[in-house]
Design an enzyme around this catalytic site. Structure first.
Site, PDB file in Angstrom:
ATOM      1  N   ARG A  62       0.816  -1.215   0.000  1.00 28.58           N
ATOM      2  CA  ARG A  62       0.000   0.000   0.000  1.00 28.58           C
ATOM      3  C   ARG A  62       0.850   1.266   0.000  1.00 28.58           C
ATOM      4  O   ARG A  62       0.391   2.327  -0.412  1.00 28.58           O
ATOM      5  CB  ARG A  62      -1.001  -0.034   1.158  1.00 28.58           C
ATOM      6  N   GLU A  99       6.053 -11.544  13.096  1.00 34.41           N
ATOM      7  CA  GLU A  99       5.530 -12.261  14.267  1.00 34.41           C
ATOM      8  C   GLU A  99       5.766 -13.761  14.155  1.00 34.41           C
ATOM      9  O   GLU A  99       5.993 -14.443  15.129  1.00 34.41           O
ATOM     10  CB  GLU A  99       4.010 -12.078  14.373  1.00 34.41           C
TER      11      GLU A  99
END
Length: 179
Positions: A62, A99
């Site tokens: 984005r 993560e």
């Protein structure tokens, strides 16, 4: 959508995406609204009025939308930092932690010239891992970061603190609590 002067009002939250317990901050609703999108671009540019900037760098994916619009508005070149294997030609790469594992981003080895002033943009700042990797790539090429500009900050994840510890000027339009 009602007309607002707050970018945050144009961003929707999707519950349990991409995993249960996650509140996904979806900027596509902001991008789809011409007034909201224009407002976001203008607000991302405003803190840097009068600053020397040579290139705008957008982080995948984005950040490409925002970076392209900002580069156009400033009449500057745009440089993408992409996931490994997406750029043709000679690149340099930087690994960073997620993560759930690791990822690699790349930039063309001739995209930034030594001494060029660079504005780094993306939609959302979470842990700061992607931005940190992008900054390292730009600095390896000799670029000087003017600032890192984001629409959304998720302060609980510590990305802003990480980038500021690196000496970065971090500009944000809004923040959302919760993950």
């Amino acid at each position: 959508m009602k007309r607002s002067t707050d970018v945050k009002d144009y961003i929707r939250t999707i519950v349990d995406f991409p995993h249960e317990g996650i509140l996904f901050r979806d900027v596509t609703t902001l991008f789809a609204d011409p007034r909201g999108f224009r407002m976001a671009i203008d607000q991302m540019l405003h803190p840097f009025a009068g600053e020397r900037i040579d290139k705008v760098v957008g982080l995948e994916a984005r950040g490409f939308i925002l970076g392209g619009a900002i580069a156009h508005q400033l009449s500057l070149g745009f440089v993408p930092i992409r996931k490994k294997g997406k750029l043709p030609g000679t690149t340099i790469s930087e690994e960073y932690k997620l993560e759930y594992g690791e990822a690699i981003v790349e930039i063309h080895d001739d995209a930034i010239q030594p001494g060029e002033k660079v504005l780094v943009v993306d939609d959302l700042l979470a842990t700061g891992g992607t931005a940190e990797a992008g900054i390292k790539l730009i600095e390896r090429l000799g670029g000087e970061i003017v600032a890192c500009s984001f629409i959304v900050d998720l302060p609980e994840l510590g990305g802003r603190a990480k980038l500021e510890k690196m000496g970065m000027n971090v500009s944000l339009l809004c923040e959302f609590e919760g993950l």
